[in-house]
Design a protein around this motif. Structure first.
Motif, PDB file in Angstrom:
ATOM      1  N   GLY A  53       0.985  13.892  -7.611  1.00  0.00           N
ATOM      2  CA  GLY A  53       1.871  13.248  -8.577  1.00  0.00           C
ATOM      3  C   GLY A  53       2.042  11.760  -8.374  1.00  0.00           C
ATOM      4  N   LEU A  54       1.368  11.194  -7.359  1.00  0.00           N
ATOM      5  CA  LEU A  54       1.538   9.770  -7.067  1.00  0.00           C
ATOM      6  C   LEU A  54       1.136   8.889  -8.247  1.00  0.00           C
ATOM      7  N   ALA A  55       0.058   9.252  -8.917  1.00  0.00           N
ATOM      8  CA  ALA A  55      -0.387   8.446 -10.059  1.00  0.00           C
ATOM      9  C   ALA A  55       0.698   8.366 -11.126  1.00  0.00           C
ATOM     10  N   ARG A  56       1.331   9.482 -11.427  1.00  0.00           N
ATOM     11  CA  ARG A  56       2.393   9.493 -12.432  1.00  0.00           C
ATOM     12  C   ARG A  56       3.634   8.764 -11.936  1.00  0.00           C
ATOM     13  N   LEU A  57       3.968   8.932 -10.665  1.00  0.00           N
ATOM     14  CA  LEU A  57       5.137   8.234 -10.128  1.00  0.00           C
ATOM     15  C   LEU A  57       4.984   6.722 -10.237  1.00  0.00           C
ATOM     16  N   GLN A  58       3.772   6.240 -10.010  1.00  0.00           N
ATOM     17  CA  GLN A  58       3.565   4.793 -10.078  1.00  0.00           C
ATOM     18  C   GLN A  58       3.655   4.262 -11.504  1.00  0.00           C
ATOM     19  N   GLU A  59       3.510   5.129 -12.494  1.00  0.00           N
ATOM     20  CA  GLU A  59       3.780   4.698 -13.858  1.00  0.00           C
ATOM     21  C   GLU A  59       5.272   4.437 -14.043  1.00  0.00           C
ATOM     22  N   HIS A  60       6.101   5.226 -13.378  1.00  0.00           N
ATOM     23  CA  HIS A  60       7.548   5.029 -13.446  1.00  0.00           C
ATOM     24  C   HIS A  60       8.011   3.908 -12.525  1.00  0.00           C
ATOM     25  N   PHE A  61       7.391   3.828 -11.342  1.00  0.00           N
ATOM     26  CA  PHE A  61       7.822   2.872 -10.314  1.00  0.00           C
ATOM     27  C   PHE A  61       6.606   2.084  -9.832  1.00  0.00           C
ATOM     28  N   PRO A  62       6.238   1.022 -10.552  1.00  0.00           N
ATOM     29  CA  PRO A  62       5.006   0.286 -10.222  1.00  0.00           C
ATOM     30  C   PRO A  62       5.003  -0.328  -8.830  1.00  0.00           C
ATOM     31  N   ASP A  63       6.191  -0.569  -8.245  1.00  0.00           N
ATOM     32  CA  ASP A  63       6.245  -1.174  -6.915  1.00  0.00           C
ATOM     33  C   ASP A  63       6.105  -0.141  -5.800  1.00  0.00           C
ATOM     34  N   ALA A  64       6.011   1.124  -6.159  1.00  0.00           N
ATOM     35  CA  ALA A  64       5.997   2.195  -5.164  1.00  0.00           C
ATOM     36  C   ALA A  64       4.590   2.410  -4.622  1.00  0.00           C
ATOM     37  N   ARG A  65       4.324   1.864  -3.455  1.00  0.00           N
ATOM     38  CA  ARG A  65       3.013   1.986  -2.834  1.00  0.00           C
ATOM     39  C   ARG A  65       2.934   3.308  -2.075  1.00  0.00           C
ATOM     40  N   GLY A  66       1.913   4.087  -2.342  1.00  0.00           N
ATOM     41  CA  GLY A  66       1.712   5.311  -1.582  1.00  0.00           C
ATOM     42  C   GLY A  66       1.219   4.990  -0.188  1.00  0.00           C
ATOM     43  N   ILE A  67       1.827   5.612   0.828  1.00  0.00           N
ATOM     44  CA  ILE A  67       1.458   5.336   2.212  1.00  0.00           C
ATOM     45  C   ILE A  67       1.380   6.654   2.988  1.00  0.00           C
ATOM     46  N   ALA A  68       0.513   6.674   3.996  1.00  0.00           N
ATOM     47  CA  ALA A  68       0.343   7.861   4.839  1.00  0.00           C
ATOM     48  C   ALA A  68      -0.425   7.444   6.081  1.00  0.00           C
ATOM     49  N   THR A  69      -0.437   8.323   7.076  1.00  0.00           N
ATOM     50  CA  THR A  69      -1.257   8.033   8.248  1.00  0.00           C
ATOM     51  C   THR A  69      -2.732   8.074   7.848  1.00  0.00           C
ATOM     52  N   PRO A  70      -3.599   7.400   8.592  1.00  0.00           N
ATOM     53  CA  PRO A  70      -5.026   7.390   8.225  1.00  0.00           C
ATOM     54  C   PRO A  70      -5.622   8.785   8.116  1.00  0.00           C
ATOM     55  N   GLU A  71      -5.218   9.713   8.999  1.00  0.00           N
ATOM     56  CA  GLU A  71      -5.752  11.074   8.943  1.00  0.00           C
ATOM     57  C   GLU A  71      -5.335  11.799   7.670  1.00  0.00           C
ATOM     58  N   VAL A  72      -4.109  11.562   7.241  1.00  0.00           N
ATOM     59  CA  VAL A  72      -3.638  12.184   6.004  1.00  0.00           C
ATOM     60  C   VAL A  72      -4.377  11.606   4.798  1.00  0.00           C
ATOM     61  N   VAL A  73      -4.627  10.307   4.822  1.00  0.00           N
ATOM     62  CA  VAL A  73      -5.384   9.689   3.732  1.00  0.00           C
ATOM     63  C   VAL A  73      -6.773  10.315   3.640  1.00  0.00           C
TER      64      VAL A  73
END
Length: 251
Positions: A53-73
């Motif tokens: 859902g990150l793609a849709r969330l960023q439509e609502h909140f353009p400043d919201a950068r998705g972040i995770a540990t490198p292994e999760v990415v």
């Protein structure tokens, strides 16, 4: 499923997303009631139901950068590009998912801040998948547990065997060692309290599952025995899937 909001005076960070466009729209509507500028979305692990859902969330909140540990990415990238896994989710929710997935970006350090408060990405190892993490907020004595912690919902063990379930139990020990007063599970029953008792309850479920699987019964016997012990948990479909996988792994 759960998505948690960590709110400061003016800014906020979400932890994990929901799945469908309608679910994410509902989440965004809820978040807006708090009046915070959403600056990030922390992803606890690589399963698509926690980041698709990150793609849709960023439509609502353009400043919201998705972040995770490198292994999760890397796990998220694998799930996004694996035909079987991506096809499963699109078949389950036809026309309800973002067309183009957006992956989180890798963190360069385990700690980051929200308005001066430290947030810690704790890599615990095994949850319902490898390379699982929890997000620790020391100033709030809180842990957002992702799928390391379940609360009132049958636990998805399909990626585990007895050895990795033991590792998962150890991961829960690591969560308990943080001494949280608030523990938000990645999958929880509606209205379930976000207390630390879900840590021990998750460990007991895993011990029960391993013991019952080792008794040698078939899928129906495993499900029946688990339901006798854990009939109050939601989503038995997950239990059936876990039991089928456990029997198949016996070879």
């Amino acid at each position: 499923m759960s998505s948690a909001l960590i709110a400061g005076a003016e800014e906020g960070i979400l932890v994990d997303t929901l799945i469908t466009i309608d679910q994410v729209d509902g989440l965004a509507e809820w978040v807006r009631r708090f009046g915070k500028r959403i600056t990030g979305v922390y992803i606890t692990h690589g399963h698509q139901d926690h980041w698709i859902g990150l793609a849709r969330l960023q439509e609502h909140f353009p400043d919201a950068r998705g972040i995770a540990t490198p292994e999760v990415v890397e796990r998220a990238r694998f799930e996004a590009t694996n035909p079987g896994l991506s096809g499963y989710w699109r078949a389950s929710f036809p026309g309800e998912l973002p067309q183009t997935p957006v992956l989180p970006e890798p963190l360069t350090a385990a700690e980051f801040e929200l308005e001066g408060h430290v947030l810690r990405a704790v890599s615990v190892g095994w949850g319902d998948t490898e390379h699982s993490t929890v997000l620790h907020i020391p100033s709030a004595a809180a842990v957002i547990g992702g799928d390391v912690v379940y609360n009132g919902v049958h636990m998805m063990t399909a990626e585990t065997d007895e050895k990795t379930r033991d590792a998962w139990i150890a991961s829960l020990d690591a969560v308990a060692a943080l001494n949280p007063k608030i523990v938000v599970a990645g999958h929880k029953s509606v209205g379930a309290p976000d207390g630390p008792e879900s840590i021990g309850a998750s460990q007991q479920y895993l011990r029960d599952f391993s013991r019952i699987v080792n008794e040698g019964g078939g899928v129906e016997e495993i499900v029946a025995a688990m339901l006798e012990l854990h009939s109050d948990r939601d989503n038995p479909r997950t239990l059936w899937h876990s039991a089928r996988t456990a029997v198949a792994k016996r070879g």
